[in-house]
Structures are given as structure tokens and as C-alpha cells.
Design a protein around this motif. Sequence first.
Motif, PDB file in Angstrom:
ATOM      1  N   GLY A  30      -1.174   8.173   4.987  1.00 27.47           N
ATOM      2  CA  GLY A  30      -0.378   7.986   3.487  1.00 27.47           C
ATOM      3  C   GLY A  30      -0.755   6.969   3.117  1.00 27.47           C
ATOM      4  N   THR A  31      -0.114   6.105   1.908  1.00 29.80           N
ATOM      5  CA  THR A  31      -1.147   4.828   0.706  1.00 29.80           C
ATOM      6  C   THR A  31       0.423   3.924   1.494  1.00 29.80           C
ATOM      7  OG1 THR A  31      -0.682   5.551  -0.839  1.00 29.80           O
ATOM      8  CG2 THR A  31      -2.420   6.678  -0.349  1.00 29.80           C
ATOM      9  N   LEU A  32       0.036   2.713   1.218  1.00 31.50           N
ATOM     10  CA  LEU A  32       1.023   1.766   1.797  1.00 31.50           C
ATOM     11  C   LEU A  32       0.963   0.605   1.130  1.00 31.50           C
ATOM     12  CD1 LEU A  32       0.946  -0.464   4.210  1.00 31.50           C
ATOM     13  CD2 LEU A  32       1.320   1.361   5.491  1.00 31.50           C
ATOM     14  N   ALA A  33       2.004   0.072   0.360  1.00 33.75           N
ATOM     15  CA  ALA A  33       1.804  -1.774  -0.110  1.00 33.75           C
ATOM     16  C   ALA A  33       2.688  -2.580   0.553  1.00 33.75           C
ATOM     17  CB  ALA A  33       1.759  -1.103  -1.631  1.00 33.75           C
ATOM     18  N   THR A  34       2.525  -3.494   0.703  1.00 35.45           N
ATOM     19  CA  THR A  34       3.812  -5.009   1.090  1.00 35.45           C
ATOM     20  C   THR A  34       2.751  -6.006   0.308  1.00 35.45           C
ATOM     21  OG1 THR A  34       4.175  -5.625   2.154  1.00 35.45           O
ATOM     22  CG2 THR A  34       1.969  -5.359   2.928  1.00 35.45           C
ATOM     23  N   SER A  35       4.461  -7.028  -0.370  1.00 33.77           N
ATOM     24  CA  SER A  35       3.674  -8.169  -0.929  1.00 33.77           C
ATOM     25  C   SER A  35       4.684  -9.096  -0.386  1.00 33.77           C
ATOM     26  CB  SER A  35       3.791  -7.910  -2.443  1.00 33.77           C
ATOM     27  OG  SER A  35       3.871  -8.855  -3.246  1.00 33.77           O
ATOM     28  N   ASP A  36       4.056  -9.919  -0.618  1.00 36.12           N
ATOM     29  CA  ASP A  36       5.217 -11.423  -1.114  1.00 36.12           C
ATOM     30  C   ASP A  36       5.882 -12.130  -1.668  1.00 36.12           C
ATOM     31  OD1 ASP A  36       2.848 -12.407  -1.153  1.00 36.12           O
ATOM     32  OD2 ASP A  36       2.561 -14.136   0.419  1.00 36.12           O
TER      33      ASP A  36
ATOM     34  N   ARG B 219      -4.945   1.911   2.585  1.00 34.75           N
ATOM     35  CA  ARG B 219      -5.264   4.050   1.913  1.00 34.75           C
ATOM     36  C   ARG B 219      -5.770   4.629   3.033  1.00 34.75           C
ATOM     37  NH1 ARG B 219      -9.083   8.178  -1.222  1.00 34.75           N
ATOM     38  NH2 ARG B 219      -7.922   9.641  -0.985  1.00 34.75           N
ATOM     39  N   TYR B 220      -5.029   4.774   4.384  1.00 30.55           N
ATOM     40  CA  TYR B 220      -5.328   5.054   5.478  1.00 30.55           C
ATOM     41  C   TYR B 220      -4.531   6.797   6.333  1.00 30.55           C
ATOM     42  CZ  TYR B 220      -6.362   5.509  10.585  1.00 30.55           C
ATOM     43  OH  TYR B 220      -6.572   5.959  11.846  1.00 30.55           O
ATOM     44  N   SER B 221      -5.546   6.948   7.131  1.00 30.87           N
ATOM     45  CA  SER B 221      -4.893   8.139   7.404  1.00 30.87           C
ATOM     46  C   SER B 221      -5.792   9.024   9.085  1.00 30.87           C
ATOM     47  CB  SER B 221      -4.737   9.694   6.516  1.00 30.87           C
ATOM     48  OG  SER B 221      -6.342  10.436   6.132  1.00 30.87           O
ATOM     49  N   SER B 222      -5.204   9.090   9.918  1.00 26.39           N
ATOM     50  CA  SER B 222      -5.729   9.581  10.871  1.00 26.39           C
ATOM     51  C   SER B 222      -6.562  10.415  10.999  1.00 26.39           C
ATOM     52  CB  SER B 222      -4.450   9.865  12.379  1.00 26.39           C
ATOM     53  OG  SER B 222      -3.604   8.933  12.148  1.00 26.39           O
ATOM     54  N   GLN B 223      -6.406  11.711   9.360  1.00 30.03           N
ATOM     55  CA  GLN B 223      -6.962  12.688   9.599  1.00 30.03           C
ATOM     56  C   GLN B 223      -8.879  12.396   9.025  1.00 30.03           C
ATOM     57  OE1 GLN B 223      -5.725  16.381   8.382  1.00 30.03           O
ATOM     58  NE2 GLN B 223      -6.889  17.824   9.098  1.00 30.03           N
ATOM     59  N   GLY B 224      -8.561  11.419   8.105  1.00 35.04           N
ATOM     60  CA  GLY B 224      -8.848  10.758   6.956  1.00 35.04           C
ATOM     61  C   GLY B 224      -9.122  11.566   5.841  1.00 35.04           C
TER      62      GLY B 224
ATOM     63  N   PRO C  78     -12.648  -3.003   3.963  1.00 42.41           N
ATOM     64  CA  PRO C  78     -12.546  -1.778   4.903  1.00 42.41           C
ATOM     65  C   PRO C  78     -11.180  -1.710   6.019  1.00 42.41           C
ATOM     66  CG  PRO C  78     -14.016  -3.377   5.953  1.00 42.41           C
ATOM     67  CD  PRO C  78     -14.190  -3.657   4.403  1.00 42.41           C
ATOM     68  N   PHE C  79     -10.273  -0.683   6.209  1.00 45.74           N
ATOM     69  CA  PHE C  79      -9.097  -0.806   6.946  1.00 45.74           C
ATOM     70  C   PHE C  79      -9.661   0.391   8.130  1.00 45.74           C
ATOM     71  CE2 PHE C  79      -5.204   1.098   8.831  1.00 45.74           C
ATOM     72  CZ  PHE C  79      -4.322  -0.045   8.473  1.00 45.74           C
ATOM     73  N   ARG C  80      -9.423  -0.740   9.133  1.00 44.89           N
ATOM     74  CA  ARG C  80      -9.270   0.517  10.555  1.00 44.89           C
ATOM     75  C   ARG C  80      -7.609  -0.190  11.712  1.00 44.89           C
ATOM     76  NH1 ARG C  80     -14.026   0.590  14.864  1.00 44.89           N
ATOM     77  NH2 ARG C  80     -13.971   1.678  16.606  1.00 44.89           N
ATOM     78  N   PRO C  81      -7.192   0.602  12.078  1.00 44.19           N
ATOM     79  CA  PRO C  81      -6.148   0.065  12.736  1.00 44.19           C
ATOM     80  C   PRO C  81      -6.682  -0.019  14.398  1.00 44.19           C
ATOM     81  CG  PRO C  81      -5.881   2.932  12.369  1.00 44.19           C
ATOM     82  CD  PRO C  81      -7.277   2.350  11.904  1.00 44.19           C
ATOM     83  N   GLU C  82      -5.830  -0.879  14.225  1.00 45.57           N
ATOM     84  CA  GLU C  82      -5.715  -1.972  16.461  1.00 45.57           C
ATOM     85  C   GLU C  82      -5.471  -0.896  17.428  1.00 45.57           C
ATOM     86  OE1 GLU C  82      -5.600  -5.912  15.483  1.00 45.57           O
ATOM     87  OE2 GLU C  82      -6.627  -5.859  13.941  1.00 45.57           O
TER      88      GLU C  82
ATOM     89  N   GLU D 118     -11.250   5.890   1.027  1.00 48.16           N
ATOM     90  CA  GLU D 118     -10.796   6.243   2.280  1.00 48.16           C
ATOM     91  C   GLU D 118     -11.142   5.168   3.435  1.00 48.16           C
ATOM     92  OE1 GLU D 118      -8.316   8.131   4.253  1.00 48.16           O
ATOM     93  OE2 GLU D 118      -8.721   9.012   2.708  1.00 48.16           O
ATOM     94  N   ALA D 119      -9.905   4.751   3.737  1.00 48.89           N
ATOM     95  CA  ALA D 119      -9.820   3.878   5.187  1.00 48.89           C
ATOM     96  C   ALA D 119     -10.227   2.434   3.854  1.00 48.89           C
ATOM     97  CB  ALA D 119     -10.832   4.062   6.524  1.00 48.89           C
ATOM     98  N   THR D 120      -9.322   1.759   3.233  1.00 47.43           N
ATOM     99  CA  THR D 120      -9.527   1.018   2.681  1.00 47.43           C
ATOM    100  C   THR D 120      -8.209   0.139   2.417  1.00 47.43           C
ATOM    101  OG1 THR D 120     -11.999   1.761   1.487  1.00 47.43           O
ATOM    102  CG2 THR D 120     -11.123  -0.173   0.622  1.00 47.43           C
ATOM    103  N   TYR D 121      -8.579  -1.028   2.216  1.00 43.67           N
ATOM    104  CA  TYR D 121      -7.299  -1.680   1.653  1.00 43.67           C
ATOM    105  C   TYR D 121      -7.120  -3.033   0.782  1.00 43.67           C
ATOM    106  CZ  TYR D 121      -7.841  -6.089   4.591  1.00 43.67           C
ATOM    107  OH  TYR D 121      -8.526  -8.054   4.636  1.00 43.67           O
TER     108      TYR D 121
END
Length: 258
Positions: free
Chosen positions: A169-175, A183-188, A254-258, A239-242
Motif C-alpha cells: 500500500g501507500t499511506l499518509a500521515t500529518s501533524d 509508497r511501499y509493498s513487500s512485493q515491490g 528512499p524508504f525501507r522497513p526496519e 517504489e519504496a519512497t516517501y
Amino acid sequence: MLYTPVHSLIDQSLHSRLGAETTNGDGFGVGWYDAAAAPGLFRSIEPAWNDLNLRELAGHVSSHLFFAHVRAAIGSAVQQTNCHPFRHGRWLFMHNGFIDGFAAIKRDLVLAVDESLYPEIQGTSDTEVLFYLALTFGLQDDPPGAVARAIGFVEARGRGRGVDYPFQGTLATSDGETLWAFRYSSQGNSRSLFYTRDIRTLRREYPDREILREVPDDARLVVSEPIGDLPGAWEEMPEATYAVVRPGEDQLLPFRPE
């Protein structure tokens, strides 16, 4: 954005071109920031195209930053508490996608939520649990790191249960001051996500478009599917970016899960 442009969000709720589901009629939600301490929130299980209250609200609310979401339920019930966006204090959160194998790992995920936050979970959706995981892992201090840790935790628990690709999926958050969009998915192979090009550049390319003169220089839209009819107005997020969007500054990282 909601009603008037070509392929507006309301049109997308009926005729999505890039989404996994063509029709998104299992509810909607809007969240917005104004002078109040917490963002406003309006959610409904009505289809977005059939809700007169949404049209009334859209004609009167003014905001420098807002979220809008149309829902196609995947696994969880069609109920108001499952509609996006979700809110905690100053924070809004929404997600286009799913946690695969959620039923099998839900207990693990919920038990990882901070004890003080757990009572605030009102619905049954995977997105709300993901939001409270991110809050548990430090969303208020380090949004990119917290989202990376939350998704990494989901992936670890999912793969431990034999799920090959736990997150999509894609997700968004804000303060209310800064927007973070992922934008990220385990499958790429993530759901689509687009952002507008620089407004000043678009004004030069389309000098006759009144809408471009009405918005400030630093206006930005981040959407699942392009809206409007301006060729070249949109860039697809890799892909794999925020993205980090705040007054006077945009970043793609670049975005990478920890």
C-alpha cells in the motif's frame, strides 16, 4: 479536488482507473486542520458520491492541509469506525492497501501497541492497528522511522506465519504542519501514488488555467490517481519512497522497513 476536476475523488470512488477495486463505495472520510487544537474529522459509511452532507461540508470548510479517503472494504466490516482517516491528537493517518494475513497476526500486532494507546482503538481495520503501532514506535518524534518500524514489525510477524508479502500500500500521515506520504509493498509492486509538479512551472505551461492562479506557490496534492486534465501536471512517486512536504520544502527519500 473532491467534486469539480476531471476524474475527481468522487469520480474515482465510482470509476477508479488504477486502484485494485474499480468502485470504492464502502464509506469515506475527510480530515482537515484549522484553528482548533485537533483536526476535524467527518466519516460515513455512505458512498461518497451519495452523501449530501459531504457536498455541504466541502463547500464551507477551508483548510491549509486536508485528507480525503474513499474506501473499498477488504476483510473488515463496513462501519464508521473503520473509515479513514484515523486521528490521534494532532495526527491524521490513512492507508490505501492491506496487511495480508491480518487475521492470523492481529493478536501479535495489537499486543505490541502501547498500553496507554490501546483503549483508543475503536474499529477492526488493519489500518487503525498500523496507525497505533506507528504511534507506539515513535510517530510523534520520528514519523519516517516509526512507519519503517511499524511496517517492519508487520512483515516480521507475517512472514513468521508463512505470509510471503505481508504489506501492500501507500499511506499518509500529518501533524498539521508537515505531510509524510509513503509508497511501499513487500512485493515491490505498490499501489499507485502521484504528486503535483511545481505550481509556478505549471502556471508557465498553462497560463490560461484560472485554478493555477488561485492556489499558492507551494500548494501540493498527493493522490492515488491523477485528477484534472493537465498533461504533465503529475509525477509518479517511485517504489519504496516517501515524500516530506512542508512549507517551502519538498523531499523524496528512499524508504525501507526496519
